[in-house]
Design a protein around this motif. Sequence first.
Motif, mmCIF file in Angstrom:
data_model
loop_
_atom_site.group_PDB
_atom_site.id
_atom_site.type_symbol
_atom_site.label_atom_id
_atom_site.label_comp_id
_atom_site.label_asym_id
_atom_site.label_seq_id
_atom_site.Cartn_x
_atom_site.Cartn_y
_atom_site.Cartn_z
ATOM 1 N N SER A 60 38.034 42.231 -8.615
ATOM 2 C CA SER A 60 37.661 43.368 -7.774
ATOM 3 C C SER A 60 38.916 43.936 -7.121
ATOM 4 C CB SER A 60 36.690 42.931 -6.681
ATOM 5 O OG SER A 60 35.499 42.472 -7.251
ATOM 6 N N SER A 62 40.523 46.673 -4.410
ATOM 7 C CA SER A 62 40.205 47.448 -3.213
ATOM 8 C C SER A 62 40.773 48.866 -3.347
ATOM 9 C CB SER A 62 40.778 46.756 -1.974
ATOM 10 O OG SER A 62 40.412 47.451 -0.826
ATOM 11 N N THR A 63 40.098 49.677 -4.142
ATOM 12 C CA THR A 63 40.530 51.061 -4.331
ATOM 13 C C THR A 63 39.970 51.931 -3.209
ATOM 14 O OG1 THR A 63 38.586 51.585 -5.641
ATOM 15 C CG2 THR A 63 40.524 50.790 -6.841
ATOM 16 N N MET A 66 36.229 52.139 -3.445
ATOM 17 C CA MET A 66 35.536 50.935 -2.981
ATOM 18 C C MET A 66 35.496 50.896 -1.458
ATOM 19 S SD MET A 66 34.596 48.747 -5.520
ATOM 20 C CE MET A 66 34.989 47.030 -5.348
ATOM 21 N N VAL A 67 36.603 51.269 -0.835
ATOM 22 C CA VAL A 67 36.657 51.248 0.627
ATOM 23 C C VAL A 67 35.704 52.285 1.213
ATOM 24 C CG1 VAL A 67 38.151 51.646 2.623
ATOM 25 C CG2 VAL A 67 38.985 50.293 0.695
ATOM 26 N N LYS A 70 31.981 51.231 1.212
ATOM 27 C CA LYS A 70 31.972 49.856 1.719
ATOM 28 C C LYS A 70 30.575 49.241 1.772
ATOM 29 C CE LYS A 70 33.877 46.971 5.324
ATOM 30 N NZ LYS A 70 34.665 46.898 6.518
ATOM 31 N N LEU A 77 34.242 43.283 -1.681
ATOM 32 C CA LEU A 77 35.519 43.491 -1.002
ATOM 33 C C LEU A 77 36.041 42.246 -0.279
ATOM 34 C CD1 LEU A 77 34.997 47.071 0.440
ATOM 35 C CD2 LEU A 77 36.480 46.387 -1.444
ATOM 36 N N ALA A 80 38.903 41.094 -2.656
ATOM 37 C CA ALA A 80 39.435 42.165 -3.513
ATOM 38 C C ALA A 80 40.958 42.135 -3.554
ATOM 39 C CB ALA A 80 38.948 43.520 -3.017
ATOM 40 N N SER A 82 44.690 43.983 -4.211
ATOM 41 C CA SER A 82 45.341 45.263 -3.961
ATOM 42 C C SER A 82 45.704 45.882 -5.308
ATOM 43 C CB SER A 82 46.607 45.021 -3.144
ATOM 44 O OG SER A 82 47.474 46.108 -3.250
#
Length: 106
Positions: A60, A62-63, A66-67, A70, A77, A80, A82
Amino acid sequence: RQLLEKAQGSVISVSSAGSQGNTEVFPASYHTNKACYDRMMVALSQKLPEIPMLTLWPGSVSTERMVLGKRRFEGWLRDAESPSFTGKAVLCLARLSVEARMRMSG
């Protein structure tokens, strides 16, 4: 053509395990796209066997999307990665010799 002439390049793609199954969080179009992308890499590696072809499947990531979503991706997340983690992996692969990348290719 430059990849073939210099015999030093590689094709490194970033996909995901989303190509292998259906996850309720993502729409069917996402899974279809990933499966087609992975299949394209297989076809390309068969067409150009002298060029190393590698596909990375990060966990996963954290794009931004995705943020922003949430609530929808909350469970995803927690651990997740980077996006820069995958970038560092690509740099490490690029620093390997062509022979080493060919051993991983396929």
